[in-house]
Design a protein around this motif. Structure first.
Motif, mmCIF file in Angstrom:
data_model
loop_
_atom_site.group_PDB
_atom_site.id
_atom_site.type_symbol
_atom_site.label_atom_id
_atom_site.label_comp_id
_atom_site.label_asym_id
_atom_site.label_seq_id
_atom_site.Cartn_x
_atom_site.Cartn_y
_atom_site.Cartn_z
ATOM 1 N N UNK A 65 16.352 14.713 -17.824
ATOM 2 C CA UNK A 65 15.372 14.025 -18.679
ATOM 3 C C UNK A 65 14.418 13.153 -17.854
ATOM 4 N N UNK A 66 13.783 13.790 -16.879
ATOM 5 C CA UNK A 66 12.906 13.047 -15.980
ATOM 6 C C UNK A 66 11.695 13.900 -15.605
ATOM 7 N N UNK A 67 10.565 13.232 -15.461
ATOM 8 C CA UNK A 67 9.358 13.855 -14.929
ATOM 9 C C UNK A 67 9.082 13.249 -13.561
ATOM 10 N N UNK A 68 8.921 14.112 -12.587
ATOM 11 C CA UNK A 68 8.683 13.664 -11.212
ATOM 12 C C UNK A 68 7.301 14.130 -10.760
ATOM 13 N N UNK A 69 6.471 13.172 -10.361
ATOM 14 C CA UNK A 69 5.175 13.480 -9.763
ATOM 15 C C UNK A 69 5.315 13.296 -8.257
ATOM 16 N N UNK A 70 5.201 14.382 -7.525
ATOM 17 C CA UNK A 70 5.386 14.342 -6.077
ATOM 18 C C UNK A 70 4.040 14.340 -5.370
ATOM 19 N N UNK A 71 3.776 13.254 -4.650
ATOM 20 C CA UNK A 71 2.591 13.180 -3.807
ATOM 21 C C UNK A 71 2.998 13.636 -2.405
ATOM 22 N N UNK A 72 2.418 14.728 -1.942
ATOM 23 C CA UNK A 72 2.748 15.264 -0.623
ATOM 24 C C UNK A 72 2.003 14.441 0.428
ATOM 25 N N UNK A 73 2.761 13.590 1.090
ATOM 26 C CA UNK A 73 2.220 12.568 1.990
ATOM 27 C C UNK A 73 2.556 12.966 3.424
ATOM 28 N N UNK A 74 1.599 13.540 4.105
ATOM 29 C CA UNK A 74 1.845 14.215 5.379
ATOM 30 C C UNK A 74 1.682 13.273 6.561
ATOM 31 N N UNK A 75 2.797 12.672 6.979
ATOM 32 C CA UNK A 75 2.725 11.659 8.036
ATOM 33 C C UNK A 75 3.684 11.926 9.194
#
Length: 240
Positions: free
Chosen positions: A143-153
């Motif tokens: 019961x979760x929504x995950x917004x993944x920001x692909x942070x290329x470091x």
């Protein structure tokens, strides 16, 4: 009022209120600290605290403390010995708070599990081992929504992997295939040039995201690192 009875929130409020109008003494301390740190040191603000006669010295989202003459600098956390409240952590949490509604969610990979009512955003690098561990943890959470920001470091090819995920027909599946199973996404077609890599890199730097994973919650707070399912559930349960 005894210090033991002052909550972290109350202390935070007092410091914030006092920092809004810098006194002559605080301005003097700021200049002294900058001179003693040397180089290009820039102190953003100085405010007197309600404890031990210390002054808070803020450099970005970092907190130091000094005495009234700026003869000594104290690096570390101020913790109430009786209540165990961490005043420094509360202050840093406030300084790094994010307005969740301002996040560019359209530039994130969206994954929905169950009813999706609980929402988080996560900054992750495709070459981050701790991020992969956290993705396995998310398998235990429903019961979760995950917004993944692909942070290329982390590596030169991080941006390539993220672009390949972004250009996939099913971004969420491509990301999980890579992070959970090590299955690399297909190379992005030549016509795909609209990936948000540069935008997300700039966003992370603006928000002072210094490591991955960094989890951001709807109340604007954040947790760095690969927390376990129990910790994540506890934090989600605490949100209104």
């Amino acid at each position: 009022m005894r210090l033991a009875r002052i909550s972290a929130a109350a202390v935070l409020g007092l410091i914030t209120m006092m920092a809004s109008a810098e006194t002559a003494q605080e301005a003097s301390i700021r200049k002294l600290v900058e001179a003693r740190l040397g180089g290009d040191a820039k102190v953003d603000a100085v405010a007197k605290t309600p404890y031990a006669g210390l002054f808070e010295v803020r450099i970005g989202s970092d907190i130091l403390y000094t005495d009234a003459k700026a003869d000594y600098l104290f690096v570390g956390r101020v913790i109430d010995a009786k209540t165990h409240e961490d005043y420094t952590k509360a202050r840093v949490d406030d300084l790094t708070r994010v307005k969740f509604s301002d996040l560019p969610l359209e530039s994130a990979v969206k994954t929905v599990k169950g009813n999706g009512k609980r929402v988080i955003a996560v900054f992750e690098d495709p070459n981050c081992g701790y991020c992969k561990r956290f993705r396995h943890t998310l398998q235990e959470v429903d019961n979760i929504t995950v917004y993944t920001f692909m942070y290329n470091i982390l590596a030169e090819d991080s941006a390539v992997k993220s672009k390949n995920v972004w250009c996939s027909a099913d971004r969420a599946k491509a990301w999980d295939d890579w992070m959970l199973n090590g299955k690399a996404p297909a190379a992005a077609p030549a016509g795909c040039s609209a990936d948000p890599n540069a935008k997300i890199r700039a966003l992370g730097e603006k928000l002072k995201v210094t490591g991955t994973p960094t989890i951001i919650f709807t109340d604007g707070s954040r947790i760095p690192g690969a927390v376990d399912a129990k910790t994540l559930e506890g934090k989600l349960a605490s949100l209104k």
